[in-house]
Design an enzyme around this catalytic site. Structure first.
Site, PDB file in Angstrom:
ATOM      1  N   HIS A 134     -11.064   9.496   8.396  1.00  0.00           N
ATOM      2  CA  HIS A 134     -10.893   8.044   8.434  1.00  0.00           C
ATOM      3  C   HIS A 134     -10.350   7.517   9.760  1.00  0.00           C
ATOM      4  CE1 HIS A 134     -10.169   4.015   7.019  1.00  0.00           C
ATOM      5  NE2 HIS A 134      -8.853   4.118   7.170  1.00  0.00           N
ATOM      6  N   ARG A 136      -0.816   8.143   9.933  1.00  0.00           N
ATOM      7  CA  ARG A 136      -0.639   6.692  10.040  1.00  0.00           C
ATOM      8  C   ARG A 136      -0.234   6.056   8.716  1.00  0.00           C
ATOM      9  NH1 ARG A 136      -3.929   2.437   9.010  1.00  0.00           N
ATOM     10  NH2 ARG A 136      -5.877   3.635   8.923  1.00  0.00           N
ATOM     11  N   ARG A 168      -0.810   9.007   3.008  1.00  0.00           N
ATOM     12  CA  ARG A 168      -2.211   9.393   2.832  1.00  0.00           C
ATOM     13  C   ARG A 168      -2.445  10.895   2.888  1.00  0.00           C
ATOM     14  NH1 ARG A 168      -5.175   4.715   6.521  1.00  0.00           N
ATOM     15  NH2 ARG A 168      -4.998   3.041   4.982  1.00  0.00           N
ATOM     16  N   GLU A 222       0.840  -1.186   0.000  1.00  0.00           N
ATOM     17  CA  GLU A 222       0.000   0.000   0.000  1.00  0.00           C
ATOM     18  C   GLU A 222       0.880   1.243   0.000  1.00  0.00           C
ATOM     19  OE1 GLU A 222      -3.081  -0.047   2.920  1.00  0.00           O
ATOM     20  OE2 GLU A 222      -3.640  -2.119   2.527  1.00  0.00           O
ATOM     21  N   HIS A 278      -8.667   9.895   4.728  1.00  0.00           N
ATOM     22  CA  HIS A 278      -8.333   8.878   3.716  1.00  0.00           C
ATOM     23  C   HIS A 278      -8.569   9.474   2.333  1.00  0.00           C
ATOM     24  CE1 HIS A 278      -8.135   5.155   1.453  1.00  0.00           C
ATOM     25  NE2 HIS A 278      -7.686   4.567   2.534  1.00  0.00           N
TER      26      HIS A 278
END
Length: 425
Positions: A329, A364, A268, A112, A227
């Site tokens: 998110h 994160r 992100r 990711e 997000h």
């Protein structure tokens, strides 16, 4: 109404469940949840759960986590998480979690955004559901654990800076006092405070408001993650997440003219800012995500839930782009805890998204949330077990009528704290 338990755990996401599973089986454990047991954000997690691939992966995984967090992470916490990751994955497999496998039977890994290599275990695009369901089954087999659904914590009881239990409300308005030696907050995120969020609406930062009320220290309450990719729709309610794994497997972001405008595998917060900038430049309410670079067979096997949901919304992701927009998110800040998940109040622990142990820093890294919650929930359980015999239940009777409306302003209090810190900066 009055109840007793050795340990009360508030929340039934992976943190609460795994904590219960790792506590001594001779202790009376009460596990409560504000909604149904499976209505947690853990259940919604799509992408996967990270694991340190092997010892050679330590430096790169550590750096990926730190870089995503803008180097504001607590290094000790990051180290603990990484070195505990393999044991957590093995324990999940032992209770039946079915991670994707290669043809030779070894774990299959995906990648990711902001990861330098594939290191994410997954189950299709419903990893959180798979893990949470198996944890629920495992906890329900324990004779020492009672589970009460639709019971909302509205306050805690305190004596000399020691948490002695909680006050909770049933759906009919009936209040109950639950006395305990130890209490664990595992209440999840704060998405219910926002108009656009991937979270369940009932997650309204209750534990944060209670912490503020009782002087329990918070850390970085303004660190809220957006997000980059949720399915754009005019319908109100929880936003449907388009997993970061989709971009990790090759999906690309396009502007109004269907031109690629950013590197999709950045952290992100960086990707979200790029999307907002492009939306402003284009004068649109969304950008486009193309999954065409991903083979159709891979979409159907790795992302069947996303495929079906988009199809129901009128988009065939194997043939056309889908509109996406950022949404709230995750909460990197929270109730400050140490490496054992202890808060600044005695006998009170916090784990999962409602806590802040410093792993995530300011932003994160993708798929670190489930791992962090599990690692530090277990550490809470082990620390409680170690110190359990040092305490007795404090007999404390309160007037329940005094708590009838104590939570009426909790959402305002929590939201104001988040925005106050942000404004101060």
């Amino acid at each position: 109404m009055k109840n007793k338990a050795d340990i009360v755990i508030v929340g039934t996401g992976v943190a609460g469940l795994y904590c219960a599973l790792n506590l001594p089986h001779d202790k009376d454990i009460l596990l409560i949840t504000k909604s149904e047991i499976d209505k947690s954000d853990s259940f919604l997690a799509q992408g996967g759960i990270c694991v340190m691939y092997d010892e050679s992966d330590y430096d790169s995984y550590f750096e990926d986590t730190m870089r995503a967090g803008h180097y504001e992470n607590r290094k000790e916490s990051v180290d603990i998480m990484l070195r505990s990751s393999r044991d957590v994955i093995d324990e999940l497999i032992s209770i039946g979690v079915d991670f994707a496998r290669n043809d030779d039977g070894s774990l299959k890994f995906t990648r990711e955004g902001a990861h330098s290599r594939p290191r994410i275990c997954f189950h299709e695009d419903t990893t959180g559901k798979e893990i949470t369901q198996k944890l629920i089954c495992a906890v329900r087999k324990l004779s020492n654990v009672r589970i009460i659904e639709n019971l909302s914590m509205i306050d805690i009881t305190v004596t000399d800076n020691r948490c002695t239990g909680i006050i909770a409300r049933y759906p009919d308005g009936t209040l109950t006092q639950i006395q305990s030696k130890f209490t664990v907050f595992a209440t999840g995120g704060i998405g219910g405070l926002f108009n656009n969020s991937t979270n369940f609406a009932h997650l309204t930062a209750d534990a944060i408001a209670i912490a503020l009320k009782h002087g329990i220290e918070l850390e970085n309450p303004d660190y809220v993650q957006i997000h980059p990719t949720t399915l754009f729709t005019m319908t109100k309610g929880r936003k449907f997440l388009i997993s970061e794994s989709v971009r990790g497997e090759g999906a690309i972001l396009l502007d109004a003219n269907k031109n690629r405008f950013t590197d999709e595998l950045q952290p992100r917060d960086v990707v979200s800012k790029a999307i907002w900038k492009q939306m402003k430049n284009d004068g649109t309410h969304h950008v486009w995500l193309s999954m065409k670079p991903i083979p159709k067979e891979d979409i159907l096997t790795h992302f069947p839930n996303i495929y079906e949901h988009c199809l129901n919304e009128g988009y065939d992701v194997t043939k056309e782009c889908i509109p996406v927009v950022p949404a709230q998110h995750y909460f990197m800040g929270g109730i400050k805890v140490d490496k054992y998940s202890k808060t600044t109040m005695d006998n009170l622990y916090a784990a999962g998204e409602t806590s802040c142990n410093g792993v995530h820093g300011k932003n994160r890294l993708a798929s670190n949330s489930l791992l962090e919650a599990l690692v530090f929930a277990k550490r809470a359980a082990l620390d409680i077990a170690e110190h359990f015999d040092e305490y007795d239940v404090i007999e404390q009777t309160v007037k329940l009528d005094d708590y009838i409306d104590c939570d009426k302003d909790y959402q305002k209090i929590a939201r104001r704290e988040i925005e106050r810190i942000d404004d101060d900066e």
